[in-house]
Write a protein that holds these residues in place. Structure first.
Motif, PDB file in Angstrom:
ATOM      1  N   LEU A 415       0.807  -1.219   0.000  1.00 18.32           N
ATOM      2  CA  LEU A 415       0.000   0.000   0.000  1.00 18.32           C
ATOM      3  C   LEU A 415       0.843   1.272   0.000  1.00 18.32           C
ATOM      4  N   PRO A 416       1.854   1.415   0.867  1.00 21.64           N
ATOM      5  CA  PRO A 416       2.654   2.654   0.826  1.00 21.64           C
ATOM      6  C   PRO A 416       3.344   2.875  -0.519  1.00 21.64           C
ATOM      7  N   LEU A 417       3.957   1.816  -1.061  1.00 21.57           N
ATOM      8  CA  LEU A 417       4.655   1.974  -2.342  1.00 21.57           C
ATOM      9  C   LEU A 417       3.670   2.262  -3.479  1.00 21.57           C
ATOM     10  N   SER A 418       2.494   1.673  -3.425  1.00 21.52           N
ATOM     11  CA  SER A 418       1.490   1.935  -4.459  1.00 21.52           C
ATOM     12  C   SER A 418       1.030   3.381  -4.421  1.00 21.52           C
ATOM     13  N   LEU A 419       0.807   3.906  -3.227  1.00 27.94           N
ATOM     14  CA  LEU A 419       0.376   5.302  -3.110  1.00 27.94           C
ATOM     15  C   LEU A 419       1.496   6.254  -3.532  1.00 27.94           C
ATOM     16  N   ILE A 432       9.515   6.886 -12.479  1.00 27.73           N
ATOM     17  CA  ILE A 432       9.602   6.562 -11.049  1.00 27.73           C
ATOM     18  C   ILE A 432       8.339   5.820 -10.610  1.00 27.73           C
ATOM     19  N   SER A 433       7.189   6.250 -11.125  1.00 29.43           N
ATOM     20  CA  SER A 433       5.922   5.622 -10.763  1.00 29.43           C
ATOM     21  C   SER A 433       5.908   4.153 -11.146  1.00 29.43           C
ATOM     22  N   LEU A 434       6.294   3.845 -12.369  1.00 31.37           N
ATOM     23  CA  LEU A 434       6.308   2.450 -12.814  1.00 31.37           C
ATOM     24  C   LEU A 434       7.290   1.631 -11.987  1.00 31.37           C
ATOM     25  N   TRP A 435       8.430   2.212 -11.672  1.00 29.86           N
ATOM     26  CA  TRP A 435       9.433   1.530 -10.845  1.00 29.86           C
ATOM     27  C   TRP A 435       8.869   1.199  -9.464  1.00 29.86           C
ATOM     28  N   LEU A 436       8.152   2.153  -8.844  1.00 28.64           N
ATOM     29  CA  LEU A 436       7.550   1.922  -7.523  1.00 28.64           C
ATOM     30  C   LEU A 436       6.454   0.859  -7.588  1.00 28.64           C
ATOM     31  N   PHE A 437       5.637   0.899  -8.622  1.00 29.76           N
ATOM     32  CA  PHE A 437       4.584  -0.101  -8.758  1.00 29.76           C
ATOM     33  C   PHE A 437       5.168  -1.505  -8.924  1.00 29.76           C
ATOM     34  N   ARG A 438       6.250  -1.610  -9.673  1.00 31.76           N
ATOM     35  CA  ARG A 438       6.865  -2.916  -9.867  1.00 31.76           C
ATOM     36  C   ARG A 438       7.428  -3.470  -8.559  1.00 31.76           C
ATOM     37  N   ILE A 439       8.001  -2.603  -7.743  1.00 28.13           N
ATOM     38  CA  ILE A 439       8.496  -3.053  -6.433  1.00 28.13           C
ATOM     39  C   ILE A 439       7.315  -3.430  -5.537  1.00 28.13           C
ATOM     40  N   ALA A 440       6.237  -2.660  -5.616  1.00 25.23           N
ATOM     41  CA  ALA A 440       5.072  -2.914  -4.767  1.00 25.23           C
ATOM     42  C   ALA A 440       4.440  -4.268  -5.051  1.00 25.23           C
ATOM     43  N   GLU A 441       4.446  -4.693  -6.313  1.00 25.25           N
ATOM     44  CA  GLU A 441       3.746  -5.929  -6.666  1.00 25.25           C
ATOM     45  C   GLU A 441       4.580  -7.184  -6.426  1.00 25.25           C
ATOM     46  N   LEU A 442       5.839  -7.041  -6.100  1.00 26.81           N
ATOM     47  CA  LEU A 442       6.705  -8.206  -5.949  1.00 26.81           C
ATOM     48  C   LEU A 442       6.170  -9.229  -4.949  1.00 26.81           C
ATOM     49  N   PRO A 443       5.853  -8.841  -3.694  1.00 25.07           N
ATOM     50  CA  PRO A 443       5.366  -9.864  -2.752  1.00 25.07           C
ATOM     51  C   PRO A 443       4.038 -10.485  -3.185  1.00 25.07           C
ATOM     52  N   LEU A 444       3.197  -9.710  -3.870  1.00 22.48           N
ATOM     53  CA  LEU A 444       1.935 -10.271  -4.358  1.00 22.48           C
ATOM     54  C   LEU A 444       2.178 -11.329  -5.423  1.00 22.48           C
ATOM     55  N   SER A 445       3.155 -11.085  -6.285  1.00 19.66           N
ATOM     56  CA  SER A 445       3.470 -12.061  -7.328  1.00 19.66           C
ATOM     57  C   SER A 445       4.020 -13.351  -6.732  1.00 19.66           C
ATOM     58  N   TYR A 446       4.879 -13.219  -5.703  1.00 15.34           N
ATOM     59  CA  TYR A 446       5.427 -14.413  -5.065  1.00 15.34           C
ATOM     60  C   TYR A 446       4.351 -15.186  -4.301  1.00 15.34           C
ATOM     61  N   ALA A 447       3.389 -14.466  -3.722  1.00 15.32           N
ATOM     62  CA  ALA A 447       2.351 -15.127  -2.912  1.00 15.32           C
ATOM     63  C   ALA A 447       1.235 -15.716  -3.758  1.00 15.32           C
ATOM     64  N   GLU A 448       1.095 -15.278  -5.014  1.00 16.50           N
ATOM     65  CA  GLU A 448      -0.046 -15.688  -5.831  1.00 16.50           C
ATOM     66  C   GLU A 448      -0.157 -17.207  -6.013  1.00 16.50           C
ATOM     67  N   PRO A 449       0.916 -17.946  -6.325  1.00 15.99           N
ATOM     68  CA  PRO A 449       0.766 -19.404  -6.485  1.00 15.99           C
ATOM     69  C   PRO A 449       0.275 -20.088  -5.210  1.00 15.99           C
ATOM     70  N   ILE A 450       0.776 -19.643  -4.060  1.00 16.40           N
ATOM     71  CA  ILE A 450       0.359 -20.260  -2.795  1.00 16.40           C
ATOM     72  C   ILE A 450      -1.109 -19.956  -2.524  1.00 16.40           C
ATOM     73  N   LEU A 451      -1.514 -18.699  -2.730  1.00 23.16           N
ATOM     74  CA  LEU A 451      -2.908 -18.326  -2.497  1.00 23.16           C
ATOM     75  C   LEU A 451      -3.840 -19.056  -3.464  1.00 23.16           C
ATOM     76  N   SER A 452      -3.416 -19.219  -4.710  1.00 23.52           N
ATOM     77  CA  SER A 452      -4.233 -19.949  -5.688  1.00 23.52           C
ATOM     78  C   SER A 452      -4.414 -21.403  -5.271  1.00 23.52           C
ATOM     79  N   TYR A 453      -3.351 -22.005  -4.763  1.00 27.07           N
ATOM     80  CA  TYR A 453      -3.452 -23.391  -4.288  1.00 27.07           C
ATOM     81  C   TYR A 453      -4.450 -23.495  -3.142  1.00 27.07           C
ATOM     82  N   LEU A 454      -4.360 -22.572  -2.186  1.00 25.70           N
ATOM     83  CA  LEU A 454      -5.285 -22.604  -1.052  1.00 25.70           C
ATOM     84  C   LEU A 454      -6.718 -22.354  -1.502  1.00 25.70           C
TER      85      LEU A 454
END
Length: 758
Positions: A415-419, A432-454
Motif C-alpha cells: 500500500l505505501p509503495l502503491s500510493l 519513477i511511478s512504474l518503478w515503484l509499482f513494480r516493487i510494490a507488486e513483488l510480494p503479491l506475485s510471489y504469494a499468488e501461487p500459494i494463495l491460488s493453491y489454497l
C-alpha cells in the motif's frame, strides 16, 4: 446524549421492518401522539425526549425510503427505448463487447425530472469508432429502461437490495449514444494515466483496486482467490486502508511539525497535534475522493473524523460510545448503508476489536506483537463467521493464517509503495511511478501461487450449508466471545453440534415434496426436492460475456437447502433452458440426464418413480434432440393425488397434438408453455389441463411482452390464478400428505419496503 442517540437509531432501525415508507399523514399522527403523551397529566414527560428521538429516527429512515421510491423511474418511460441525457459520474466498466455506464439522469424524452435519478446502463457490442464515456462528461443515449430488479431465490445474491443500497433508480440497455459536452473529471484522468501501466504490471488489477478502488481489471480467478482465502477486504479501499493512510500521515506530520518547531518560540505557537490531524484529515479525504467516495470510504472517513474530533476536544468517552456516534454519523451521511454488507462487516469488526480491548488482557512476553495479531485475526474470523457464511457462501478456514501473513505485507509494503507510485504519476514522474509499482507488486506475485493453491483446495473452504442456520451461528459466536467461564463456552459448542446432528437427521426423514420454480430471469429452472435429494428440470441461461444462471441461482439454491440432484431433464436446446448444463454436470458428475442430447432421450411413454414423485413424459412422440420448441420434453409429475404439468416451450401445434393423442394433460398446476407467450396456452388446451394455478417463469424486464395479455385474459376467463416469478421471485409449491399450497418467500408484499416489486 448517547441515550437519545440510541433512541434515534432504534427508530431508524424500525423503518427497515416497514412494508412501505410512512406517509406524511402517518408521521403527523405519530407526532401528535408523542405530543399528547408528553402532556403533564399523563406523568411521562421524562420520557418525552426519548420518544421524540425515536420519532426523529423513524422520520429519517422512512423519509429517505420515501425519497428513494419517488425517484424511481416508472410509468411510460419503462420498457421502451427513450432518449435521455446522462452525466456520467462513475468510471465506466469496459470489456471488449460490453460497457457498463453509471450516472445521473436529469431529463428523459426532453422532459426534466423533478429529482435527478441515478441510472446504470449496459451497452452491448458498442461501436468501435467511439471511446467509452468518461466520468464527468454528458452523453445523449437512446436506452431501453427497466426496473432496478434482480432474481430472487433462496441462497442467491439479492441484487435489488444492492441496487437500493447504492441508490440506483433504474437499469437499462443502450441502443445508441453520442457525446454532448464536458471534460473527464480528475479521478477519470488519473485512472486513464494509470491504465497505461496495465501491460507492464502482472498485479495491475490489485494495485488499481488499492489506489483507485476500481476492481474491473481483476480477473475472475484473482477475485475468487482472494475471496476464498479471506483476503477480499484487502483489494478494495475500505476502513483498513483509510486508517493505515491516516495513521501514516499522522506519524509523518507530527515528525515534520516537531522538526519545524525546534526553536522555543515556534514550540509555544505551534500545536503539532492540530496541524497533524488537519493534514491527516485532508489526505484521507482526497484518498476517499480517489476511490470515488464509495460507501466504504465514506464510512471509514466519517469514523476516523469522529475519533479525531473526540481527541481534539479531549472528550474522555468509552470506545463503545465513540463507535455509536460514528455509526450515527455514517447513517446521516449514507441513510441506506445498512442494506450493504460492508456496513455490517465494518461495524462487527470494530465492535469485536473494542470487546477484545475491554475484556481481554494485554498479551505480554516474547513475540507479543505476533501473538496479539494472531489473536485479533482469529477472533475477527470467528466473529464474522455468520456474515461471511450468509454473504459469501462459506468460510475460509485458513483466513486467520493468511491474514496474519499477508496483511502486514500489504500494510507496510504494497500500500505505501502503491500510493507513492500514484503520487509520482500525478506529478508526471512516470518512470519513477512504474518503478515503484513494480516493487510494490513483488510480494503479491510471489504469494499468488500459494494463495491460488489454497483457494482451489476444498479442504480449507467450509461451505455455508455445513455450518448450520445463520441465527444459530450468531448465538454460538456471542456465547463464545461473552466473558464467562470456559466450561459454559464448551457446553454451548456441544449443544450447537448436537443441534446440527439432530437437524440433519430430521431432514433425512422429511416426507414433504417441494416444487421450486426458480427465478432465473427470462428462462426456466425447476428444482423438485424431498429430504436431501432433488430432480432438476432445465438449467436457465448462460451469457456470452461469462457466467450462467446455474452458477448464480441453481447451485447456491441447492447448497442452501442441502440438496443433491439425482435426475435432470432438459426440455429443449434453447439457451434459456440448457445454458447451465455444463456447470451442473461438472459439479454433480453422477447426475443422470434426460433430453436435448444429454444422457437418455426424452420421448413419450417414459415413466419413472423417485421417492414420492412419479413422472411421465407426454411429448414428443418420436426420439429427437429436442432442438425446436415443438420438440420440447413435456413432463407430468404426480405427487399422490396432485400433479404438475411442465410443457417446456411448446406452441399451439404441439398442444393440439397432445390433445389429439388423448395425452393425460390434466393437472392441478400448469407451468405456462413458452413463459406465457401467446404462441401457446390456447383456450381449449387450458380447459383440458384445468389447473387451479398457472405459473409463469419469465424475466421482469423481458422484451417479448410475456406474459401476453391474451393469455392473461384466457386464464382470467377460466378462473385460473396466475403466479409470476417476475413479480416476487421464486415460487415454491409444497405437497404434504393430504394437501398442497403455493408460497413466494421473496415476494415484496410479504417483506420490507426495500424488497418491493418495482
Amino acid at each position: 446524549m448517547d441515550r437519545w442517540l440510541c433512541a434515534a437509531l432504534i427508530g431508524y432501525a424500525l423503518t427497515f421492518t416497514f412494508s412501505k415508507p410512512m406517509t406524511i399523514q402517518q408521521w403527523l399522527l405519530l407526532t401528535t401522539l408523542v405530543a399528547v403523551l408528553s402532556w403533564r397529566r399523563f406523568g411521562i414527560r421524562r420520557y418525552t425526549s426519548v420518544l421524540g428521538c425515536i420519532l426523529c429516527g423513524i422520520a429519517w429512515g422512512s423519509g429517505n425510503a420515501y425519497l428513494h421510491q419517488i425517484t424511481l423511474i416508472t410509468g411510460d418511460n419503462m420498457g421502451k427505448t427513450v432518449p435521455l441525457m446522462m452525466t456520467v459520474t462513475e468510471i465506466s466498466q469496459t470489456q471488449p463487447d460490453f460497457w457498463r455506464i453509471q450516472g445521473t439522469v436529469k431529463s428523459i424524452q426532453n422532459q426534466r425530472l423533478s429529482i435527478p435519478a441515478t441510472v446504470r446502463l449496459s451497452w452491448y457490442e458498442p461501436p468501435t469508432q467511439i471511446s467509452p464515456p468518461q466520468a464527468g462528461t454528458t452523453w445523449q443515449f437512446q436506452a431501453r429502461l427497466k426496473a432496478p430488479q434482480g432474481v430472487r431465490n433462496d441462497g442467491g445474491f439479492l441484487y435489488h437490495r444492492y441496487l437500493t443500497g447504492q441508490k440506483i433508480h433504474a437499469l437499462g440497455s443502450i441502443r445508441s449514444g453520442s457525446f454532448v459536452a464536458g471534460e473527464p473529471n480528475y479521478r477519470q484522468r488519473v485512472y486513464n494515466r494509470l491504465a497505461a501501466f496495465e501491460k507492464n504490471l502482472s498485479q495491475f488489477g490489485i494495485l488499481q483496486a488499492l489506489t483507485l478502488g476500481e476492481r474491473q481489471a481483476l480477473s475472475a480467478e484473482q477475485w475468487q482467490t482472494y475471496q476464498r482465502t479471506g483476503l477480499a477486504h484487502l483489494i478494495a479501499i475500505s476502513g483498513l486502508h483509510l486508517t493505515l493512510v491516516a495513521a501514516g500521515v499522522l506519524w509523518l506530520s507530527r515528525k515534520a511539525m516537531r522538526y519545524y518547531a525546534r526553536s522555543r518560540s515556534r514550540r509555544e505557537t505551534t500545536n503539532s497535534w492540530v496541524w497533524a490531524t488537519c493534514i491527516a484529515l485532508t489526505v484521507t479525504f482526497f484518498y476517499a475522493g480517489l476511490a470515488g467516495f464509495a460507501t466504504a470510504t465514506i464510512r471509514a472517513f466519517v469514523m476516523f473524523s469522529v475519533v479525531i474530533i473526540h481527541k481534539y476536544f479531549a472528550l474522555h468517552t468509552p470506545s463503545s460510545r465513540v463507535l455509536l456516534r460514528a455509526v450515527a454519523v455514517v447513517i446521516l451521511a449514507h441513510p441506506l448503508a445498512p442494506l450493504q454488507s460492508g456496513f455490517w462487516l465494518s461495524v462487527v469488526a470494530v465492535a469485536t476489536i473494542l470487546l477484545m480491548n475491554w475484556r481481554w488482557p494485554i498479551i505480554q512476553g516474547r513475540w507479543r506483537g505476533v501473538r496479539a495479531l494472531w489473536r485479533l485475526e482469529l477472533t475477527l474470523t470467528f466473529a464474522m463467521w455468520p456474515l461471511t457464511a450468509m454473504w459469501f457462501g462459506g468460510l475460509p478456514i485458513l483466513a486467520p493464517l493468511t491474514n496474519l501473513v499477508v496483511v502486514p505485507i500489504v500494510t507496510f509494503w504494497v500500500l505505501p509503495l502503491s500510493l507513492l507510485g500514484l503520487f509520482s504519476l500525478v506529478v508526471n514522474a512516470e518512470t519513477i511511478s512504474l518503478w515503484l509499482f513494480r516493487i510494490a507488486e513483488l510480494p503479491l506475485s510471489y504469494a499468488e501461487p500459494i494463495l491460488s493453491y489454497l483457494a482451489n483446495s476444498s479442504w480449507q473452504w467450509l461451505p455455508a450449508h455445513l455450518t448450520g442456520p445463520i441465527i444459530s451461528l450468531v448465538v454460538l459466536v456471542l456465547t463464545w466471545v461473552w466473558p464467562w467461564h470456559w466450561r459454559y463456552k464448551i457446553s454451548c459448542i456441544a449443544v450447537f453440534c448436537l443441534g446440527l446432528v439432530i437437524r440433519y437427521q430430521l431432514h433425512q426423514y422429511d416426507t414433504q415434496v417441494k416444487f421450486h420454480i426458480l427465478d432465473v430471469d427470462q428462462g426456466s429452472a425447476i428444482v423438485i426436492a424431498q429430504a436431501d435429494e432433488a430432480v432438476i428440470v432445465d438449467t436457465g441461461a448462460n451469457w456470452e460475456l461469462g457466467g450462467n444462471m446455474a452458477e448464480r441461482v441453481i447451485l447456491p439454491f441447492l447448497q442452501q437447502h442441502h440438496l443433491t440432484p439425482v435426475y435432470a431433464f432438459v426440455s429443449h436446446t434453447d439457451n434459456d433452458h440448457q445454458g447451465g448444463v455444463a456447470t451442473i454436470a461438472a459439479r454433480f458428475p453422477a447426475l443422470r440426464w434426460f433430453g436435448s442430447g444429454h444422457g437418455l432421450p426424452c420421448v413419450a411413454g417414459q415413466t419413472g418413480q423417485w421417492r414420492r414423485v412419479a413422472w411421465q413424459v407426454l411429448h414428443p412422440r418420436r426420439v429427437t434432440n429436442n432442438e425446436h420448441n415443438d420438440d420440447s420434453c413435456v413432463l407430468k409429475f404426480m405427487i399422490g393425488e396432485s400433479s404438475v404439468l411442465v410443457p417446456g416451450d411448446i406452441t399451439k401445434r404441439a398442444e393440439r397434438s397432445l390433445l389429439a393423442h388423448i395425452a393425460p394433460v390434466q393437472a392441478d398446476i400448469l407451468v405456462l408453455a413458452h413463459h406465457g407467450s401467446n404462441s401457446s396456452s390456447e383456450n381449449y388446451f387450458l380447459q383440458a389441463v384445468s389447473p387451479y394455478f398457472a405459473i409463469a417463469s419469465r424475466g421482469r424486464n423481458n422484451a417479448y411482452g410475456m406474459v401476453a395479455e391474451q393469455v392473461k385474459q384466457r386464464l382470467e376467463a377460466l378462473s385460473i390464478r396466475l403466479v409470476d416469478t417476475a413479480r416476487g421471485g421464486q415460487i415454491t409449491v409444497t405437497f404434504d400428505q393430504q394437501k398442497w399450497w403455493i408460497d413466494q418467500p421473496w415476494a415484496g408484499t410479504n417483506r420490507a419496503w426495500f424488497d418491493a416489486d418495482n
